[in-house]
Write a protein that holds these residues in place. Structure first.
Motif, PDB file in Angstrom:
ATOM      1  N   GLY A   1      14.332 -13.149  -3.481  1.00 57.75           N
ATOM      2  CA  GLY A   1      13.381 -12.873  -4.289  1.00 57.75           C
ATOM      3  C   GLY A   1      12.023 -12.242  -3.651  1.00 57.75           C
ATOM      4  N   ARG A   2      12.470 -11.671  -2.375  1.00 63.59           N
ATOM      5  CA  ARG A   2      11.499 -11.116  -1.768  1.00 63.59           C
ATOM      6  C   ARG A   2      10.970  -9.542  -2.348  1.00 63.59           C
ATOM      7  NH1 ARG A   2       8.900 -14.328   2.553  1.00 63.59           N
ATOM      8  NH2 ARG A   2      10.594 -15.761   3.136  1.00 63.59           N
ATOM      9  N   SER A   3       9.715  -9.210  -2.057  1.00 63.09           N
ATOM     10  CA  SER A   3       9.629  -7.710  -2.351  1.00 63.09           C
ATOM     11  C   SER A   3      10.244  -6.661  -1.426  1.00 63.09           C
ATOM     12  CB  SER A   3       8.088  -7.603  -2.562  1.00 63.09           C
ATOM     13  OG  SER A   3       7.609  -7.520  -1.062  1.00 63.09           O
ATOM     14  N   VAL A   4      10.386  -5.445  -2.032  1.00 65.99           N
ATOM     15  CA  VAL A   4      11.064  -4.114  -1.288  1.00 65.99           C
ATOM     16  C   VAL A   4      10.281  -4.253   0.266  1.00 65.99           C
ATOM     17  CG1 VAL A   4      11.344  -1.988  -1.333  1.00 65.99           C
ATOM     18  CG2 VAL A   4      11.711  -3.152  -3.242  1.00 65.99           C
ATOM     19  N   GLU A   5       8.859  -4.027   0.194  1.00 64.55           N
ATOM     20  CA  GLU A   5       8.294  -3.894   1.380  1.00 64.55           C
ATOM     21  C   GLU A   5       8.342  -5.169   2.287  1.00 64.55           C
ATOM     22  OE1 GLU A   5       6.967  -3.492  -1.378  1.00 64.55           O
ATOM     23  OE2 GLU A   5       6.687  -1.512  -1.753  1.00 64.55           O
TER      24      GLU A   5
ATOM     25  N   LEU B   1       4.769   2.688   7.996  1.00 65.62           N
ATOM     26  CA  LEU B   1       4.758   3.983   7.346  1.00 65.62           C
ATOM     27  C   LEU B   1       5.784   4.578   6.545  1.00 65.62           C
ATOM     28  CD1 LEU B   1       3.473   6.875   7.672  1.00 65.62           C
ATOM     29  CD2 LEU B   1       4.673   7.195   9.665  1.00 65.62           C
ATOM     30  N   SER B   2       7.244   4.129   6.981  1.00 64.37           N
ATOM     31  CA  SER B   2       8.151   4.341   6.128  1.00 64.37           C
ATOM     32  C   SER B   2       7.991   3.730   4.625  1.00 64.37           C
ATOM     33  CB  SER B   2       9.568   3.795   6.782  1.00 64.37           C
ATOM     34  OG  SER B   2       9.808   4.532   7.648  1.00 64.37           O
ATOM     35  N   ASN B   3       7.346   2.527   4.550  1.00 65.53           N
ATOM     36  CA  ASN B   3       7.117   1.701   3.361  1.00 65.53           C
ATOM     37  C   ASN B   3       6.131   2.519   2.386  1.00 65.53           C
ATOM     38  OD1 ASN B   3       8.854  -0.343   2.953  1.00 65.53           O
ATOM     39  ND2 ASN B   3       7.583  -1.442   4.288  1.00 65.53           N
ATOM     40  N   ARG B   4       5.121   3.139   3.052  1.00 65.09           N
ATOM     41  CA  ARG B   4       3.832   3.880   2.390  1.00 65.09           C
ATOM     42  C   ARG B   4       4.133   5.301   2.149  1.00 65.09           C
ATOM     43  NH1 ARG B   4       1.166   1.502   6.787  1.00 65.09           N
ATOM     44  NH2 ARG B   4       0.694   3.690   7.443  1.00 65.09           N
ATOM     45  N   ARG B   5       4.822   6.061   3.108  1.00 66.12           N
ATOM     46  CA  ARG B   5       5.140   7.523   2.933  1.00 66.12           C
ATOM     47  C   ARG B   5       6.592   7.662   3.168  1.00 66.12           C
ATOM     48  NH1 ARG B   5       0.488  10.194   2.459  1.00 66.12           N
ATOM     49  NH2 ARG B   5      -1.254   9.335   3.018  1.00 66.12           N
ATOM     50  N   PRO B   6       7.409   7.127   2.002  1.00 63.24           N
ATOM     51  CA  PRO B   6       8.928   7.541   2.479  1.00 63.24           C
ATOM     52  C   PRO B   6       9.328   8.741   2.444  1.00 63.24           C
ATOM     53  CG  PRO B   6       8.595   6.453   0.534  1.00 63.24           C
ATOM     54  CD  PRO B   6       7.342   6.263   0.963  1.00 63.24           C
TER      55      PRO B   6
ATOM     56  N   ALA C   1      12.779   3.952   4.560  1.00 67.65           N
ATOM     57  CA  ALA C   1      12.233   5.028   3.557  1.00 67.65           C
ATOM     58  C   ALA C   1      13.238   5.252   2.655  1.00 67.65           C
ATOM     59  CB  ALA C   1      11.885   6.381   4.587  1.00 67.65           C
ATOM     60  N   LEU C   2      14.543   5.420   2.942  1.00 69.05           N
ATOM     61  CA  LEU C   2      15.547   5.499   1.843  1.00 69.05           C
ATOM     62  C   LEU C   2      15.599   4.337   0.827  1.00 69.05           C
ATOM     63  CD1 LEU C   2      18.394   7.234   3.648  1.00 69.05           C
ATOM     64  CD2 LEU C   2      17.075   8.134   1.800  1.00 69.05           C
ATOM     65  N   LEU C   3      15.561   3.095   1.698  1.00 68.00           N
ATOM     66  CA  LEU C   3      15.697   1.811   0.747  1.00 68.00           C
ATOM     67  C   LEU C   3      14.334   1.806  -0.180  1.00 68.00           C
ATOM     68  CD1 LEU C   3      16.346  -0.627   3.565  1.00 68.00           C
ATOM     69  CD2 LEU C   3      17.799  -0.123   1.573  1.00 68.00           C
TER      70      LEU C   3
END
Length: 834
Positions: A367-371, A14-19, A431-433
């Motif tokens: 090289g990983r994505s943010v999420e 949820l923090s990833n989707r709606r930060p 969420a801040l990240l």
């Protein structure tokens, strides 16, 4: 534990989707909590460190309700001219009573005390004597008559000189009465021996708990004194004011300044350390990345130095607001020990963010994505962070079961702070990240193919030697651990206020007597008063090491009924008759003159003729003679052991009927607090260690690994005790609260290293130290810096908290970076761990 970690993955997603939603909700909760947190105040009264249910605390509250809790303000006037001093005191008394306080819509002071009308008491001095003292006075007069008769005999030879040395120091029959007389009937003015200082006493209308009132009162009074022309009274005249009321304000302001200064110093140093560490770590990862990905200059990285502080600091500030908002709703006030928890929790809570953010940077550099990096950081560090936080919080929550509120409130606030910090770091920080990545505030670069990990290449050097030396040092500490000492001198734990000490020196010798720090028992009936008196005097007589100097009650001096009054008048009549004996009637003697004047009473005294200065001292707030039994200690009670002994001797009195009374005084409460804390500490420390052990065992599901994870804690504590022995540091009722905290905090390093080592596998300890070792080092340093702010306070008790915590956490870190890896290497070489 893995199931527990996976259970909260949807929240991280949820923090990833709606930060922005997550941050908005957290911010609203922080604003609401911050509103309540802003209402918190600091209570410096040590009586409030005991539970309200404590009998001695209840007795002290009853005393305050019955006799009032007025704390006077003292004004001292000094010059060689006594009359000038009195004139100035009279002028100040009138001016002081006219000072108006708009906030209260009342004057600052309700009354002033200067001249004490003592003539009536001198004329009726024997009416103030107890029956026992009157009997002793009659014995004294009989002896004087007999001596005078013998001396009148021309054949009398005096052999008393031969025994003079033997009798020296023995109290005469009239000695006890003279001591009481000097206490009850003081000089006309409160002055010193050479009459160069006159004391004016003012009674404030406001309570000492109203700090704003005290600040305004002292400011207005100083302004008034600045306008007074002292030279017109005497060119050498000096005026100082203050006393214990001013010391109370100074102590409060000192603690608040200490809190602010330690907060500023601790947080600024933590922020600087975090910025530098992550700037260097991130830039090194960036430079190790592929050349194609190096799009940003050194300056671009430099101007983003504050980003890690924002990423970690914002959730931490949220958690602190939540913590102290709950604290206000649950406790309402902070005490001396908990007043510094804001900066301590800042240093503690930031650890979890450091571990999470550092692992996130490592995954982004791969090289990983943010999420994906957010989820992996949660998955890989979540177990260690949660175990560390829960063990620390549980260890602190154990303190809540203590009756000593210095422990219980510290445990509640710190434990809640740890849990809120955990929630904020695991769910608000992601969420801040995501947001900062969208804003391109976090610069990362994929590690190049030429970057090879060192796994399997290095082993921890000198493992056998380090383990041997560490065990020998620990064994030596265990052997000499019996030499650890406790600080019982209260004075060594209190700040020294120069202004208060100067005032004490300025007023030295004014109204000084040996009857200080009395304890009070408030009886229900007059009969109980006399039974309590008898019980305490019997104890004193039967105890060769008694700390009771004297016991008195006003009912002995002001008879509560006609029968007792008539009995006293009969004794006084006998004294008058003895004074008329021809052998001593015309004899000039100070004691006889005092008795002649004081034996004029022929009928019961009316309370109306008793001077206010004496009546106010012994009356209830309703204006009646209180049923107080006053117990004077033999010596000062700044020594905690003496204070406890006095409390044990007089703290509780049981009557023949089974009714029990408890003594009341701040000294009794302080002794009870010290005794309670001393009794509870071993149980609190033992229970804390047990909780920590069970949590770690549950986390690893393996006894051997649980014990390995506990190595830094156990060895670190032993090394802490060694440092204390080496430098003569002592436990006290302030720093003892740190021991359970260090138990909870100190286990973090072992947990993180052990979890990471198990994830990486055998022969990985060097790589674990190069990554997780860095994180625990920075985390421990930030925690130490949070406590280190206390090292620069003016309060010795708070300083001792800082010293104990910094050394304790430092030793657990040192053992984590040296002894634990060496032990793991040793066990690995022996093929005892897999």
């Amino acid at each position: 534990m893995s199931k527990f970690i996976r259970f909260f993955i949807p929240v991280v997603q949820l923090s990833n989707r709606r930060p922005y939603t997550v941050i908005a909700v957290a911010l609203l909760l922080s604003i609401a909590a911050g509103f309540f947190a802003s209402k918190l105040t600091v209570d410096t009264d040590i009586a409030n460190l005991l539970p309200p249910s404590n009998e001695n605390v209840q007795a002290l509250e009853k005393l305050k309700e019955t006799a009032g809790g007025e704390t006077e303000m003292q004004v001292a006037i000094k010059s060689p001219d006594f009359d000038a001093n009195v004139d100035m005191a009279e002028f100040l008394a009138e001016k002081s009573l006219d000072l108006y306080y708009p906030r209260y819509e009342d004057n600052f002071f309700s009354r002033a005390e200067l001249r004490r009308e003592t003539e009536v008491l001198q004329d009726n001095a024997l009416y103030l004597a107890t029956v026992q003292e009157l009997i002793q006075i009659k014995d004294y007069l009989q002896d004087e008559i007999e001596t005078a008769r013998e001396e009148a005999n021309p054949f009398f030879v005096d052999f008393s000189d031969d025994f003079e040395d033997e009798e020296e120091g023995e109290e005469t029959d009239i000695g006890k009465f003279r001591e009481s007389y000097d206490d009850l009937i003081p000089p006309e003015y409160a002055t010193n021996s050479d009459s160069t200082v006159v004391m004016l006493t003012l009674y404030p209308t406001g309570p000492q708990s109203d700090i704003r009132y005290l600040e305004d009162m002292f400011e207005v009074y100083q302004d008034m004194l600045d306008e007074v022309d002292t030279a017109s009274y005497h060119p050498e005249m000096e005026i100082k004011f203050g006393g214990r009321l001013k010391r109370h304000l100074d102590e409060f302001e000192s603690i608040m300044n200490d809190v602010f200064n330690s907060f500023s110093l601790g947080i600024s140093s933590v922020i600087l350390l975090v910025m530098l560490y992550f700037f260097i770590k991130k830039y090194i990862h960036y430079r190790k990345g592929s050349k194609i990905g190096r799009k940003h200059s050194f300056w671009s990285h430099f101007i983003r130095m504050p980003v890690p502080v924002l990423v970690i600091g914002i959730p931490l500030l949220f958690s602190l607001m939540w913590t102290f908002g709950i604290t206000y709703l649950q406790i309402e006030v902070l005490n001396t020990m908990t007043s510094v928890l804001f900066v301590i929790l800042f240093g503690l809570g930031i650890d979890y963010g450091i571990h999470y953010y550092a692992r996130y940077i490592e995954y982004r550099s791969m090289g990983r994505s943010v999420e994906n990096s957010v989820l992996l950081a949660y998955d890989k560090t979540g177990a260690a962070i949660i175990v560390s936080a829960l063990t620390t919080a549980a260890a602190l929550f154990v303190l809540m079961f203590a009756d000593f509120r210095g422990f219980s409130e510290f445990g509640f606030i710190a434990g809640m702070g740890i849990l809120f910090a955990l929630v904020a770091m695991l769910f608000v920080l992601p969420a801040l990240l995501v947001i900062f990545e969208k804003w391109n505030w976090i610069l990362t670069n994929r590690v190049g193919d030429d970057y090879v990990r060192s796994k399997g290449i290095h082993r921890y050097p000198y493992a056998r030697s380090i383990v041997s030396v560490g065990l020998i040092l620990s064994l030596i500490v265990l052997i000499f651990s019996g030499n650890l000492r406790f600080e019982y001198q209260f004075g060594n734990l209190e700040p020294t206020f120069e202004e208060y000490e100067q005032f004490r020196e300025f007023t030295s010798g004014v109204d000084e007597n040996g009857r200080r720090n009395p304890a009070y028992i408030i009886a229900d009936t007059n009969d109980d008063v006399f039974e309590v008196l008898d019980s305490l005097r019997t104890r004193s007589d039967q105890n060769p090491e008694t700390l009771i100097r004297d016991v008195e009650a006003l009912q002995e001096r002001f008879p509560p009924n006609d029968e007792m009054a008539n009995e006293k008048l009969e004794h006084i009549a006998e004294v008058r008759q003895l004074l008329q004996n021809s052998f001593i009637r015309d004899q000039q003697d100070e004691n006889l003159d005092l008795l002649r004047r004081g034996s004029q009473t022929r009928e019961p005294l009316d309370e109306d003729i008793i001077p206010d200065f004496l009546k106010n001292r012994f009356m209830t707030q309703e204006g009646e003679i209180g049923r107080f039994v006053i117990i004077y200690p033999e010596s000062g009670l700044s020594d905690g052991l003496k204070s406890i002994a006095f409390k044990d001797e007089v703290g509780e009195v049981e009557l023949a009927s089974g009714k029990t009374y408890h003594s009341a005084s701040t000294s009794i409460v302080a002794a009870t607090m010290l005794d309670l804390m001393r009794t509870e500490s071993p149980y609190m420390v033992s229970a804390t260690f047990l909780i920590v052990f069970l949590f770690i065992w549950f986390s690893f599901k393996n006894l051997r690994w649980a014990l390995i994870a506990l190595i830094p804690l156990i060895i670190g504590l032993l090394w802490l005790f060694g440092i204390m022995l080496l430098f003569g540091l002592k436990f006290n009722f302030y720093n003892l609260v740190v021991l359970p905290a260090v138990l909870g905090i100190g286990c973090d390093n072992g947990v993180h290293l052990a979890h990471r080592y198990r994830d990486e596998g055998q022969k990985s300890m060097w790589d674990v130290l190069s990554s997780t070792g860095q994180h625990i080092t920075i985390g421990s340093f930030t925690t130490m810096m949070g406590f280190a702010g206390l090292l620069f306070t003016n309060h010795p008790g708070l300083q001792s908290i800082g010293i104990m915590a910094v050394v304790g956490i430092g030793m657990t870190l040192l053992s984590a970076l040296t002894f634990l890896p060496a032990m793991v290497q040793f066990l690995e070489d022996k093929d005892w761990i897999h």
